[in-house]
Design an enzyme around this catalytic site. Structure first.
Site, PDB file in Angstrom:
ATOM      1  N   CYS A 116       0.815  -1.220   0.000  1.00 35.65           N
ATOM      2  CA  CYS A 116       0.000   0.000   0.000  1.00 35.65           C
ATOM      3  C   CYS A 116       0.849   1.270   0.000  1.00 35.65           C
ATOM      4  CB  CYS A 116      -0.964   0.036   1.176  1.00 35.65           C
ATOM      5  SG  CYS A 116      -2.165   1.383   1.009  1.00 35.65           S
TER       6      CYS A 116
ATOM      7  N   CYS B   8      -6.497   2.156  -4.429  1.00 33.62           N
ATOM      8  CA  CYS B   8      -6.068   2.818  -3.207  1.00 33.62           C
ATOM      9  C   CYS B   8      -7.046   3.939  -2.903  1.00 33.62           C
ATOM     10  CB  CYS B   8      -4.661   3.394  -3.410  1.00 33.62           C
ATOM     11  SG  CYS B   8      -4.100   4.433  -2.052  1.00 33.62           S
TER      12      CYS B   8
END
Lengths: 117, 451
Positions: free
Chosen positions: B213, B394
């Site tokens: 991430c 995201c």
């Protein structure tokens, strides 16, 4: 997300709401059925009752927004684009319409019950 | 021919034993499977097979793969190996470190609770991979042979690579580190809470390695800055984001958007700064730059360590031998099929896969069905046409209550799920709502093979 699958949507809502998903679904279906049966039985909408339930519905819409703000750790004041305002409208609308249907049905069936007894 | 010899023979051909008559009787379901057109997991016919499948790692990818395989196979011996007792929802760490969710929000339950029926959970870790011998050795020395292996070990947070770093001091002396653990994320929030009331110098960074991430360091910076503004202490602080190269995000158009937002919010940016050391007592971060080492004093820092493949993978034949992914030992898999390039009965899915970008739960969600489909096609003696194009997403939080839904692929294309409805680079409440309300249930449904 690449595709929509109703089973996936159901699975996600099950994980999100757990037992409450079925309670809410029962409430929604029960409320709509009670409203429709009452409407058919009375053969018209009672305007006074409708106005009263709409007045309560205004609060229902606000309550829906408050609940949404609570569970999302945010609020409609964070709206940043047209889609956000649409979402605010949809949440308020669901709260409003749901409350109107439920309150109208409850009041109607209460009247029926009183008349019969 | 003995059973073992027959097994070796079919493995050499890229297949494993499968009841062919049963497969032919599958009819339309089998034909679809052979054609690589996977039907929904629950609806598909089950394929009879006696294959031994080992899944190394019971994180998001391992559990999701186990659920899908268990739903599609009848008779296969599926073994899941992982020593971790608890399953953690890692995408939630950012919310814990932002004070939005409590620490227990990221604990979704015991690993065993998510293991599908018919799958054996071995509560150990894999100590050695031997793909030439088609076997793994566990931490207790147990040898497990397989016909197919899916490696889903996740990655290693290499805090030891940072000189002077001591994870036991996270939560003290301005030392935050969101990635370390749920407790560290909560401790980091306690620091941010205090820091944003008092002010000072805040230092943010990301490692030069591949990382899970890559939006998380940016989110934490944005959230911290927002707390300062809301608390009226923005004027008493200096926030500095250190990028490891010349970009703020690997997708150029997103990088440019973040650059504009940082500029608008007064967040200073330094490029080509890689955190390589820290003096916790003196509160000084040491960055390696093209000009040499640079010391940066701080009142608060969010340390994000280098990330690498776990040692058993990194120092095994499974790792890339050359190229960008070799140094940190990521698995040498084909980026479209997740199949190992040299060991065709091995797949690498999730963080451990040596593919560009996408070490996220969203990547896992789209990688697992592809790898599983290829494995099932092998068992059925067919060929899967499914490909993973690098999709990942995201929800990039840019302030409390708003986020951008950034979705992209291997080629840096934006691939929005809701084109014309949710603009990828627009800060929206609806994206925040998705992040805080819908993603965890989606993740848990994925673990169960239902999403």
């Amino acid at each position: 997300m690449k595709e929509f699958d109703p089973l996936v949507i159901l699975a996600v809502f099950q994980e999100m709401l757990g037992f409450w998903l079925w309670v809410l679904l029962l409430l929604a279906i029960g409320g709509i059925v009670a409203f429709l049966v009452l409407w058919i039985r009375e053969q018209h909408l009672v305007s006074r009752r409708l106005v009263q339930s709409e007045a309560v519905g205004l609060l229902g819409g606000v309550l829906a927004l408050v609940i949404m703000a609570k569970v999302s750790s945010s609020g409609f004041t964070d709206a940043g684009g047209p889609l956000d305002w649409l979402l605010v409208g949809v949440i308020y609308g669901i709260g409003f319409i749901g409350t109107v249907i439920l309150v109208y049905a409850l009041m109607g069936w209460w009247d029926q019950f009183r008349r019969q007894s | 021919m003995k059973d073992e010899e027959r097994q070796d023979d079919v493995l050499a051909q890229g297949h494993v034993p499968c009841d062919r008559r049963r497969f032919l009787s599958l009819g339309v379901g089998g034909a679809l499977l052979a054609a690589g057109l996977s039907a929904p997991v629950q609806a598909a016919e089950r394929l009879k097979s006696s294959a031994r499948i080992v899944i190394a790692g019971a994180g998001a990818a391992g559990l999701a793969a186990a659920a899908r395989l268990a739903a599609r196979l009848d008779g296969a011996k599926i073994t899941l190996i992982d020593a971790r007792k608890e399953h953690l929802y890692q995408p939630g760490y950012t919310l814990v470190a932002a004070g939005i969710k409590p620490q227990n929000y990221v604990v979704v339950g015991r690993t065993a609770d998510f293991v599908p029926r018919g799958v054996e959970l071995l509560e150990e870790s894999v100590a050695e991979f031997d793909p030439e011998g088609n076997r793994v050795v566990t931490s207790s020395g147990k040898t497990i042979n397989y016909d197919y292996l899916i490696v889903t070990t996740g990655l290693k947070l290499d805090y030891d690579a940072l000189e002077g770093m001591d994870v036991s001091r996270i939560g003290k002396d301005g030392l935050g580190s969101v990635y370390h653990s749920p407790a560290a994320a909560a401790a980091t929030w306690a620091l941010v809470d205090d820091f944003t009331r008092r002010g000072g110098v805040g230092v943010f960074c990301r490692p030069a390695t591949e990382m899970k991430c890559a939006g998380a360091p940016l989110k934490h910076t944005f959230i911290t800055e927002d707390y300062f503004r809301r608390r009226g202490t923005r004027g008493k602080t200096e926030l500095i984001y250190h990028a490891h190269n010349k970009a703020l995000f690997s997708v150029p158009i997103v990088s440019e958007k973040v650059r504009m937002l940082f500029r608008e919010r007064g967040i200073k940016t330094r490029y080509d700064h890689v955190l390589t050391g820290i003096d916790i007592g003196r509160r000084i971060a040491v960055f390696t730059t093209p000009q040499g080492k640079v010391e940066q004093p701080y009142d608060f820092i969010n340390v994000i360590p280098p990330m690498r493949a776990p040692d058993p993978v990194r120092f095994s034949p499974l790792a890339w031998q050359t190229g960008d992914f070799a140094a940190d030992g990521w698995m040498e898999v084909d980026r479209a099929t997740l199949r190992h390039k040299r060991f065709p009965n091995v797949f690498g899915v999730g963080d451990v896969a040596g593919v560009p970008k996408g070490k996220t739960a969203a990547s896992v969600k789209w990688q697992v069905p592809v790898a599983v489909d290829h494995l099932l096609a092998d068992l059925a003696g067919g060929k899967s046409e499914q490909r993973y194009e690098g999709y990942t997403s995201c929800p990039l939080i840019t302030q409390l209550g708003r986020a951008m839904l950034v979705e992209f692929d291997y080629e840096n294309n934006l691939v929005p799920s809701f084109p014309g409805v949710v603009a990828p680079l627009e800060e929206l409440w609806v994206t925040w709502v998705m992040k805080t309300m819908a993603l965890k249930p989606t993740y848990v449904a994925m673990l169960r093979g239902r999403a």
